[in-house]
Design a protein around this motif. Structure first.
Motif, mmCIF file in Angstrom:
data_model
loop_
_atom_site.group_PDB
_atom_site.id
_atom_site.type_symbol
_atom_site.label_atom_id
_atom_site.label_comp_id
_atom_site.label_asym_id
_atom_site.label_seq_id
_atom_site.Cartn_x
_atom_site.Cartn_y
_atom_site.Cartn_z
ATOM 1 N N ARG A 75 39.552 51.950 44.612
ATOM 2 C CA ARG A 75 40.997 51.733 44.647
ATOM 3 C C ARG A 75 41.328 50.285 45.006
ATOM 4 N NH1 ARG A 75 43.627 56.034 48.527
ATOM 5 N NH2 ARG A 75 45.530 54.930 47.872
ATOM 6 N N ILE A 76 40.530 49.698 45.896
ATOM 7 C CA ILE A 76 40.740 48.291 46.247
ATOM 8 C C ILE A 76 40.515 47.416 45.019
ATOM 9 C CG2 ILE A 76 39.869 46.346 47.605
ATOM 10 C CD1 ILE A 76 39.107 48.416 49.780
ATOM 11 N N ASP A 77 39.426 47.670 44.297
ATOM 12 C CA ASP A 77 39.120 46.886 43.099
ATOM 13 C C ASP A 77 40.235 47.016 42.061
ATOM 14 O OD1 ASP A 77 36.764 46.041 44.218
ATOM 15 O OD2 ASP A 77 35.520 47.534 43.190
ATOM 16 N N ALA A 78 40.738 48.242 41.897
ATOM 17 C CA ALA A 78 41.811 48.459 40.924
ATOM 18 C C ALA A 78 43.077 47.706 41.336
ATOM 19 C CB ALA A 78 42.097 49.954 40.791
ATOM 20 N N ALA A 79 43.382 47.728 42.641
ATOM 21 C CA ALA A 79 44.575 47.029 43.130
ATOM 22 C C ALA A 79 44.430 45.526 42.950
ATOM 23 C CB ALA A 79 44.803 47.373 44.595
ATOM 24 N N LEU A 80 43.243 44.990 43.223
ATOM 25 C CA LEU A 80 43.013 43.558 43.040
ATOM 26 C C LEU A 80 43.142 43.173 41.567
ATOM 27 C CD1 LEU A 80 40.043 42.879 45.498
ATOM 28 C CD2 LEU A 80 42.420 42.147 45.740
ATOM 29 N N GLY A 81 42.734 44.098 40.677
ATOM 30 C CA GLY A 81 42.877 43.844 39.249
ATOM 31 C C GLY A 81 44.340 43.701 38.844
ATOM 32 N N VAL A 82 45.189 44.533 39.405
ATOM 33 C CA VAL A 82 46.624 44.438 39.123
ATOM 34 C C VAL A 82 47.187 43.128 39.680
ATOM 35 C CG1 VAL A 82 48.895 45.446 39.598
ATOM 36 C CG2 VAL A 82 46.959 46.937 39.029
ATOM 37 N N LEU A 83 46.797 42.778 40.896
ATOM 38 C CA LEU A 83 47.300 41.540 41.511
ATOM 39 C C LEU A 83 46.854 40.311 40.727
ATOM 40 C CD1 LEU A 83 46.748 42.260 45.323
ATOM 41 C CD2 LEU A 83 48.902 42.288 44.066
ATOM 42 N N ALA A 84 45.635 40.356 40.205
ATOM 43 C CA ALA A 84 45.108 39.211 39.452
ATOM 44 C C ALA A 84 45.870 38.996 38.143
ATOM 45 C CB ALA A 84 43.627 39.407 39.167
ATOM 46 N N GLU A 85 46.514 40.046 37.654
ATOM 47 C CA GLU A 85 47.297 39.952 36.416
ATOM 48 C C GLU A 85 48.748 40.349 36.697
ATOM 49 O OE1 GLU A 85 45.200 42.531 33.764
ATOM 50 O OE2 GLU A 85 43.636 41.040 33.333
ATOM 51 N N ALA A 86 49.270 39.840 37.803
ATOM 52 C CA ALA A 86 50.595 40.240 38.269
ATOM 53 C C ALA A 86 51.686 39.992 37.233
ATOM 54 C CB ALA A 86 50.925 39.514 39.570
ATOM 55 N N ASP A 87 51.543 38.918 36.443
ATOM 56 C CA ASP A 87 52.586 38.607 35.462
ATOM 57 C C ASP A 87 52.626 39.600 34.315
ATOM 58 O OD1 ASP A 87 50.126 37.836 34.502
ATOM 59 O OD2 ASP A 87 50.810 35.928 33.653
ATOM 60 N N GLN A 88 51.638 40.505 34.246
ATOM 61 C CA GLN A 88 51.607 41.515 33.185
ATOM 62 C C GLN A 88 52.086 42.881 33.674
ATOM 63 O OE1 GLN A 88 47.874 41.584 31.014
ATOM 64 N NE2 GLN A 88 47.492 39.402 31.452
ATOM 65 N N HIS A 89 52.529 42.954 34.916
ATOM 66 C CA HIS A 89 52.964 44.225 35.494
ATOM 67 C C HIS A 89 54.363 44.073 36.074
ATOM 68 C CE1 HIS A 89 48.901 46.006 35.237
ATOM 69 N NE2 HIS A 89 48.477 44.791 35.543
ATOM 70 N N ASP A 90 55.068 45.193 36.209
ATOM 71 C CA ASP A 90 56.395 45.126 36.811
ATOM 72 C C ASP A 90 56.261 44.938 38.326
ATOM 73 O OD1 ASP A 90 56.145 47.710 38.144
ATOM 74 O OD2 ASP A 90 56.634 48.657 36.237
ATOM 75 N N LYS A 91 57.380 44.584 38.950
ATOM 76 C CA LYS A 91 57.361 44.221 40.365
ATOM 77 C C LYS A 91 56.878 45.373 41.235
ATOM 78 C CE LYS A 91 60.310 42.530 44.097
ATOM 79 N NZ LYS A 91 61.688 42.125 44.483
ATOM 80 N N LEU A 92 57.309 46.607 40.931
ATOM 81 C CA LEU A 92 56.912 47.753 41.744
ATOM 82 C C LEU A 92 55.401 47.960 41.706
ATOM 83 C CD1 LEU A 92 57.618 50.163 43.507
ATOM 84 C CD2 LEU A 92 58.022 51.492 41.412
ATOM 85 N N ALA A 93 54.795 47.800 40.528
ATOM 86 C CA ALA A 93 53.343 47.963 40.404
ATOM 87 C C ALA A 93 52.602 46.907 41.220
ATOM 88 C CB ALA A 93 52.927 47.892 38.939
ATOM 89 N N VAL A 94 53.125 45.684 41.229
ATOM 90 C CA VAL A 94 52.493 44.601 41.989
ATOM 91 C C VAL A 94 52.640 44.853 43.485
ATOM 92 C CG1 VAL A 94 52.543 42.123 42.471
ATOM 93 C CG2 VAL A 94 52.850 42.938 40.135
ATOM 94 N N GLN A 95 53.808 45.293 43.902
ATOM 95 C CA GLN A 95 54.026 45.596 45.322
ATOM 96 C C GLN A 95 53.105 46.718 45.792
ATOM 97 O OE1 GLN A 95 58.197 46.449 45.072
ATOM 98 N NE2 GLN A 95 58.808 44.403 45.721
ATOM 99 N N THR A 96 52.973 47.751 44.978
ATOM 100 C CA THR A 96 52.086 48.867 45.331
ATOM 101 C C THR A 96 50.639 48.400 45.420
ATOM 102 O OG1 THR A 96 53.571 50.450 44.262
ATOM 103 C CG2 THR A 96 51.302 51.161 44.649
ATOM 104 N N ALA A 97 50.235 47.547 44.488
ATOM 105 C CA ALA A 97 48.870 47.034 44.490
ATOM 106 C C ALA A 97 48.614 46.188 45.737
ATOM 107 C CB ALA A 97 48.614 46.214 43.230
ATOM 108 N N ALA A 98 49.596 45.369 46.132
ATOM 109 C CA ALA A 98 49.444 44.545 47.332
ATOM 110 C C ALA A 98 49.287 45.420 48.561
ATOM 111 C CB ALA A 98 50.650 43.623 47.488
ATOM 112 N N HIS A 99 50.076 46.461 48.635
ATOM 113 C CA HIS A 99 50.015 47.408 49.756
ATOM 114 C C HIS A 99 48.649 48.083 49.806
ATOM 115 C CE1 HIS A 99 50.868 51.410 51.612
ATOM 116 N NE2 HIS A 99 51.572 50.678 52.445
ATOM 117 N N ASP A 100 48.179 48.578 48.663
ATOM 118 C CA ASP A 100 46.895 49.281 48.631
ATOM 119 C C ASP A 100 45.728 48.338 48.922
ATOM 120 O OD1 ASP A 100 48.173 51.628 48.050
ATOM 121 O OD2 ASP A 100 47.652 51.666 45.927
ATOM 122 N N ALA A 101 45.739 47.166 48.305
ATOM 123 C CA ALA A 101 44.616 46.244 48.471
ATOM 124 C C ALA A 101 44.416 45.860 49.929
ATOM 125 C CB ALA A 101 44.838 44.995 47.620
#
Length: 321
Positions: free
Chosen positions: A80-106
């Motif tokens: 789950r950490i790896d998946a969250a970091l993957g979202v954060l690394a491509e933050a400009d390709q995701h909506d704000k809520l997805a990035v916020q959730t990924a930051a919280h999880d990571a």
């Protein structure tokens, strides 16, 4: 509070100024149902390390020092950490809520993993402060309306560095902690007027070139040891303006840095030495200490063990309130 679920949570808001101690605690299941209680401290300590329990008296379940040890390794958590970091690394390709959730999880799951692998209690206080700072950073991203991608990018790098602490070859400490501690010690030994000039010079947007912190500290140390004061500014208006700003911001930075817990001071100096704006770095540490209280962590008073709380239910004993 890091492993998500419907349980009731509690967070220490502030200590109480009374001889018998205690603190104000907030308890909630959802953010809309917060109850505040004045409770005495637990007072128990671990037999092995003497760590105090950071919860309130009559709490359910094990003490805080046992809760960290109770976390178990979970391959799903790392995934789950790896998946969250993957979202954060491509933050400009995701909506704000997805990035916020990924930051919280990571951040929170990385904190869990450090404890589950028994790395957390061996970390120096400056590295624990760095982890707490990331928790606050992730929380601030929730309120950020702009620069989400750049904030997420910085968070990705810092959290990824944290995840390396549990690798078999890791020294289980972040880089430059000892160097920063030595710099802090030298800073503390400088006369106030020199400390002010050195810290004031570690700011962004100076007209004159910024001297690296280690060089500035060494330079100040050599001159102050000879009984010399800071040299006057060069004879032009930009140099004079720089000196005035150095003294103004340096005095504020010096005072606020001294008020931080020692581990947070070392982490702040480490970040300043890497090029961070001195006043901004220290102000961020102050803000982080306040933000992480939302996670039930009180780092304002000391550098002793975490104050995390995650319970199935919370009950206040009327005799304890």
């Amino acid at each position: 509070m890091t492993e998500h679920g419907p349980e009731q949570h509690a967070g220490r808001i502030r200590p109480l100024a009374r001889p018998e101690g205690g603190a104000v605690w907030a308890t909630w299941t959802t953010p809309d149902e917060v109850v505040c209680l004045a409770l005495y401290d637990c007072g128990k300590r671990s037999k092995e390390q003497g760590r105090p329990c950071s919860l309130f008296g009559a709490h359910l379940g094990p003490c805080s020092f046992a809760r960290d040890d109770a976390l178990v390794e979970d391959p799903a958590r790392v995934a789950r950490i790896d998946a969250a970091l993957g979202v954060l690394a491509e933050a400009d390709q995701h909506d704000k809520l997805a990035v916020q959730t990924a930051a919280h999880d990571a951040t929170l799951l990385t904190w869990d993993e450090l404890r589950a692998r028994h790395v957390w209690t061996r970390l120096p206080a400056c590295d624990q402060a760095a982890m707490y700072r990331l928790l606050a950073r992730a929380d601030s991203l929730r309120a950020t309306r702009s620069s989400v991608a750049s904030t997420a990018s910085e968070l990705t790098v810092d959290v990824a560095q944290m995840t390396r602490l549990w690798e078999p070859s890791s020294p289980q400490r972040l880089p430059d902690g000892d160097t920063a501690a030595a710099l802090l010690g030298t800073l503390d030994r400088l006369p106030p007027e020199w400390r002010t000039v050195v810290l004031g010079g570690q700011r962004e947007n100076r007209y004159q070139a910024r001297m690296p912190l280690d060089e500035a500290v060494a330079w100040a140390g050599r001159h102050s040891s000879e009984g010399l004061g800071p040299p006057p500014a060069e004879d032009d208006w930009t140099a004079e303006w720089d000196r005035k700003e150095d003294e103004r911001q340096g005095a504020t930075t010096s005072g606020r840095l001294a008020n931080l817990p020692t581990g947070w001071q070392v982490d702040a100096v480490r970040r300043i030495a890497r090029g961070g704006d001195a006043l901004g770095t220290v102000a961020n540490a102050d803000l982080s200490i306040n933000v992480i209280r939302l996670y039930g962590v009180d780092r304002a008073a000391s550098d002793t063990g975490p104050t995390n709380l995650h319970m199935a239910s919370v009950r206040a004993d009327p005799q304890n309130a």
